[in-house]
Design a protein around this motif. Structure first.
Motif, PDB file in Angstrom:
ATOM      1  N   VAL A  69     134.003 -66.540   4.581  1.00 15.87           N
ATOM      2  CA  VAL A  69     135.244 -66.474   3.815  1.00 15.87           C
ATOM      3  C   VAL A  69     134.988 -65.600   2.598  1.00 15.87           C
ATOM      4  O   VAL A  69     134.033 -65.832   1.846  1.00 15.87           O
ATOM      5  N   ILE A  70     135.820 -64.606   2.429  1.00 18.11           N
ATOM      6  CA  ILE A  70     135.627 -63.622   1.371  1.00 18.11           C
ATOM      7  C   ILE A  70     136.833 -63.635   0.444  1.00 18.11           C
ATOM      8  O   ILE A  70     137.980 -63.612   0.911  1.00 18.11           O
TER       9      ILE A  70
ATOM     10  N   GLY B 281     129.002 -57.950   7.127  1.00 14.44           N
ATOM     11  CA  GLY B 281     128.685 -57.950   8.532  1.00 14.44           C
ATOM     12  C   GLY B 281     128.524 -59.359   9.050  1.00 14.44           C
ATOM     13  O   GLY B 281     128.008 -60.227   8.351  1.00 14.44           O
ATOM     14  N   LYS B 282     128.956 -59.576  10.263  1.00 18.85           N
ATOM     15  CA  LYS B 282     128.820 -60.885  10.896  1.00 18.85           C
ATOM     16  C   LYS B 282     127.411 -60.985  11.468  1.00 18.85           C
ATOM     17  O   LYS B 282     127.001 -60.153  12.275  1.00 18.85           O
ATOM     18  N   THR B 283     126.684 -61.992  11.060  1.00 22.24           N
ATOM     19  CA  THR B 283     125.289 -62.150  11.456  1.00 22.24           C
ATOM     20  C   THR B 283     125.139 -62.235  12.968  1.00 22.24           C
ATOM     21  O   THR B 283     125.903 -62.929  13.638  1.00 22.24           O
ATOM     22  N   GLY B 284     124.176 -61.499  13.485  1.00 26.54           N
ATOM     23  CA  GLY B 284     123.870 -61.582  14.904  1.00 26.54           C
ATOM     24  C   GLY B 284     124.856 -60.887  15.804  1.00 26.54           C
ATOM     25  O   GLY B 284     124.878 -61.119  17.012  1.00 26.54           O
ATOM     26  N   THR B 285     125.696 -60.041  15.246  1.00 23.20           N
ATOM     27  CA  THR B 285     126.660 -59.332  16.089  1.00 23.20           C
ATOM     28  C   THR B 285     126.326 -57.845  16.108  1.00 23.20           C
ATOM     29  O   THR B 285     125.356 -57.395  15.509  1.00 23.20           O
ATOM     30  N   LEU B 286     127.179 -57.105  16.744  1.00 21.28           N
ATOM     31  CA  LEU B 286     126.950 -55.673  16.913  1.00 21.28           C
ATOM     32  C   LEU B 286     127.775 -54.850  15.942  1.00 21.28           C
ATOM     33  O   LEU B 286     128.226 -53.761  16.276  1.00 21.28           O
ATOM     34  N   GLY B 287     127.970 -55.363  14.748  1.00 17.18           N
ATOM     35  CA  GLY B 287     128.721 -54.608  13.755  1.00 17.18           C
ATOM     36  C   GLY B 287     130.080 -55.184  13.438  1.00 17.18           C
ATOM     37  O   GLY B 287     130.857 -54.562  12.717  1.00 17.18           O
ATOM     38  N   GLU B 288     130.406 -56.359  13.970  1.00 18.79           N
ATOM     39  CA  GLU B 288     131.674 -56.988  13.601  1.00 18.79           C
ATOM     40  C   GLU B 288     131.661 -57.317  12.111  1.00 18.79           C
ATOM     41  O   GLU B 288     130.627 -57.684  11.558  1.00 18.79           O
ATOM     42  N   GLN B 289     132.813 -57.201  11.485  1.00 21.08           N
ATOM     43  CA  GLN B 289     132.883 -57.438  10.048  1.00 21.08           C
ATOM     44  C   GLN B 289     133.990 -58.419   9.705  1.00 21.08           C
ATOM     45  O   GLN B 289     135.022 -58.491  10.365  1.00 21.08           O
ATOM     46  N   TYR B 290     133.724 -59.155   8.623  1.00 22.88           N
ATOM     47  CA  TYR B 290     134.744 -59.988   8.009  1.00 22.88           C
ATOM     48  C   TYR B 290     135.229 -59.257   6.766  1.00 22.88           C
ATOM     49  O   TYR B 290     134.429 -58.708   6.012  1.00 22.88           O
ATOM     50  N   PHE B 291     136.545 -59.296   6.553  1.00 21.98           N
ATOM     51  CA  PHE B 291     137.125 -58.577   5.424  1.00 21.98           C
ATOM     52  C   PHE B 291     137.719 -59.527   4.395  1.00 21.98           C
ATOM     53  O   PHE B 291     138.262 -60.589   4.742  1.00 21.98           O
ATOM     54  N   GLY B 292     137.632 -59.107   3.138  1.00 28.61           N
ATOM     55  CA  GLY B 292     138.374 -59.779   2.096  1.00 28.61           C
ATOM     56  C   GLY B 292     139.836 -59.373   2.156  1.00 28.61           C
ATOM     57  O   GLY B 292     140.212 -58.463   2.894  1.00 28.61           O
ATOM     58  N   PRO B 293     140.688 -60.023   1.349  1.00 27.11           N
ATOM     59  CA  PRO B 293     142.126 -59.760   1.392  1.00 27.11           C
ATOM     60  C   PRO B 293     142.527 -58.448   0.740  1.00 27.11           C
ATOM     61  O   PRO B 293     143.670 -58.011   0.890  1.00 27.11           O
TER      62      PRO B 293
ATOM     63  N   SER C 141     139.209 -47.973 -16.505  1.00 28.64           N
ATOM     64  CA  SER C 141     138.360 -48.421 -15.403  1.00 28.64           C
ATOM     65  C   SER C 141     138.750 -49.832 -15.002  1.00 28.64           C
ATOM     66  O   SER C 141     139.215 -50.619 -15.824  1.00 28.64           O
ATOM     67  N   LEU C 142     138.533 -50.138 -13.749  1.00 29.30           N
ATOM     68  CA  LEU C 142     138.811 -51.475 -13.229  1.00 29.30           C
ATOM     69  C   LEU C 142     137.620 -51.936 -12.406  1.00 29.30           C
ATOM     70  O   LEU C 142     137.112 -51.188 -11.561  1.00 29.30           O
ATOM     71  N   THR C 143     137.206 -53.160 -12.615  1.00 30.68           N
ATOM     72  CA  THR C 143     136.127 -53.742 -11.819  1.00 30.68           C
ATOM     73  C   THR C 143     136.699 -54.775 -10.865  1.00 30.68           C
ATOM     74  O   THR C 143     137.423 -55.694 -11.282  1.00 30.68           O
ATOM     75  N   ILE C 144     136.384 -54.614  -9.593  1.00 30.14           N
ATOM     76  CA  ILE C 144     136.841 -55.505  -8.539  1.00 30.14           C
ATOM     77  C   ILE C 144     135.675 -56.379  -8.108  1.00 30.14           C
ATOM     78  O   ILE C 144     134.562 -55.887  -7.886  1.00 30.14           O
ATOM     79  N   GLN C 145     135.946 -57.665  -7.988  1.00 30.55           N
ATOM     80  CA  GLN C 145     134.906 -58.605  -7.606  1.00 30.55           C
ATOM     81  C   GLN C 145     135.078 -59.047  -6.164  1.00 30.55           C
ATOM     82  O   GLN C 145     136.194 -59.234  -5.687  1.00 30.55           O
ATOM     83  N   CYS C 146     133.973 -59.251  -5.494  1.00 29.65           N
ATOM     84  CA  CYS C 146     133.974 -59.726  -4.116  1.00 29.65           C
ATOM     85  C   CYS C 146     132.978 -60.881  -4.004  1.00 29.65           C
ATOM     86  O   CYS C 146     131.800 -60.712  -4.325  1.00 29.65           O
ATOM     87  N   GLN C 147     133.485 -62.023  -3.561  1.00 31.45           N
ATOM     88  CA  GLN C 147     132.663 -63.235  -3.457  1.00 31.45           C
ATOM     89  C   GLN C 147     132.674 -63.726  -2.011  1.00 31.45           C
ATOM     90  O   GLN C 147     133.733 -63.837  -1.401  1.00 31.45           O
ATOM     91  N   VAL C 148     131.491 -64.020  -1.487  1.00 31.63           N
ATOM     92  CA  VAL C 148     131.365 -64.508  -0.111  1.00 31.63           C
ATOM     93  C   VAL C 148     130.846 -65.942  -0.149  1.00 31.63           C
ATOM     94  O   VAL C 148     130.044 -66.277  -1.032  1.00 31.63           O
ATOM     95  N   ASP C 149     131.283 -66.752   0.805  1.00 31.38           N
ATOM     96  CA  ASP C 149     130.904 -68.165   0.782  1.00 31.38           C
ATOM     97  C   ASP C 149     129.561 -68.427   1.449  1.00 31.38           C
ATOM     98  O   ASP C 149     129.144 -69.583   1.588  1.00 31.38           O
ATOM     99  N   SER C 150     128.851 -67.395   1.852  1.00 26.36           N
ATOM    100  CA  SER C 150     127.526 -67.551   2.436  1.00 26.36           C
ATOM    101  C   SER C 150     126.692 -66.322   2.074  1.00 26.36           C
ATOM    102  O   SER C 150     127.235 -65.294   1.668  1.00 26.36           O
ATOM    103  N   GLN C 151     125.390 -66.453   2.216  1.00 22.58           N
ATOM    104  CA  GLN C 151     124.520 -65.347   1.857  1.00 22.58           C
ATOM    105  C   GLN C 151     124.553 -64.271   2.943  1.00 22.58           C
ATOM    106  O   GLN C 151     124.417 -64.576   4.131  1.00 22.58           O
ATOM    107  N   VAL C 152     124.709 -63.042   2.531  1.00 23.74           N
ATOM    108  CA  VAL C 152     124.758 -61.924   3.469  1.00 23.74           C
ATOM    109  C   VAL C 152     123.887 -60.801   2.949  1.00 23.74           C
ATOM    110  O   VAL C 152     123.746 -60.611   1.746  1.00 23.74           O
ATOM    111  N   THR C 153     123.336 -60.043   3.873  1.00 28.67           N
ATOM    112  CA  THR C 153     122.452 -58.955   3.469  1.00 28.67           C
ATOM    113  C   THR C 153     123.253 -57.742   3.000  1.00 28.67           C
ATOM    114  O   THR C 153     122.991 -57.183   1.951  1.00 28.67           O
TER     115      THR C 153
END
Lengths: 115, 112
Positions: free
Chosen positions: A3-4, A96-108, A18-30
């Motif tokens: 969840v992003i 990136g979705k762990t253990g997949t071939l490049g599938e991604q989860y996106f933020g809103p 300037s604008l700073t955009i934040q991105c937070q993920v609910d799990s650790q990702v590389t």
């Protein structure tokens, strides 16, 4: 699944600022990715952000314009510097979705308008 | 630069009809994916097809891949108003980390 969240969801900014955009993920990702989507267009990759190293920028994007931070495995920021109206876009982060071939989860996404 | 070119750019159909979108790409790929985007929000992954696969199904979605023609198609059967969205193909090339490159997208409108 990951969840992003992104902040802000939208903003209207004046040119030259300037604008700073934040991105937070609910799990650790590389790897985290930042994309730009100009009005009515497809997504263009800006850079890949790895924790503990400098971000890797795609052709046409430079660190001075789009500095990125990646202080830990769940968080990243993208700054849009010295904005012009041409920077008006949706900015999206993804992981990136762990253990997949490049599938991604996106933020809103963050909808940025520069006046 | 975009790896994939999609057609049509826009498609309008009646609810219950099938929708077909096509994607052509330029270089060798590891796999091809399809994503949906509702009203300029985040993308949702729909389906992935590997380069050694020719067809894949997921619910009302059917994806085909022809690597000799460097093309793919997405078929949505029995469309619903909720399928109204933009659909993007995305290719993943081999080597290094798996960089995803998005196509130009098809804007689908399903009329109730």
């Amino acid at each position: 699944s990951a969840v992003i969240s992104q902040k802000p969801s939208r903003d209207i900014c004046q040119r030259g600022t300037s604008l700073t955009i934040q991105c937070q993920v609910d799990s650790q990702v590389t790897m985290m990715f930042w994309y730009r989507q100009q009005p009515g267009q497809s997504l263009t990759l800006i850079a890949t952000a790895n924790q503990g190293s400098e971000a890797t920028y795609e052709s046409g994007f430079v660190i001075d314009k789009f500095p990125i931070s990646r202080p830990n495995l769940t968080f990243s920021t993208l700054t849009v510097s010295n904005m012009s109206p041409e920077d008006s876009s949706i900015y999206l982060c993804s992981v990136g979705k762990t253990g997949t071939l490049g599938e991604q989860y996106f933020g809103p996404g963050t909808r940025l308008t520069v006046t | 630069s975009q790896q994939g070119e999609e057609d049509p750019q826009a498609l309008s159909i009646q609810e219950g009809e099938n929708a077909t979108m096509n994607c052509s790409y330029k270089t060798s790929i590891n796999n091809l994916q399809w994503y949906r985007q509702n009203s300029g929000r985040g993308l949702v992954h729909l389906i992935l097809i590997r380069s050694n696969e020719r067809e894949k199904h997921s619910g009302r979605l059917r994806v085909t891949l022809d690597t000799s023609k460097k093309s793919s198609s997405l078929l949505i059967t029995a469309s619903r108003a909720a399928d109204t969205a933009s659909y993007f193909c995305a290719t993943v090339t081999s080597g290094g980390y798996q960089k995803v490159t998005f196509g130009t997208g098809t804007k689908l409108q399903v009329i109730p």
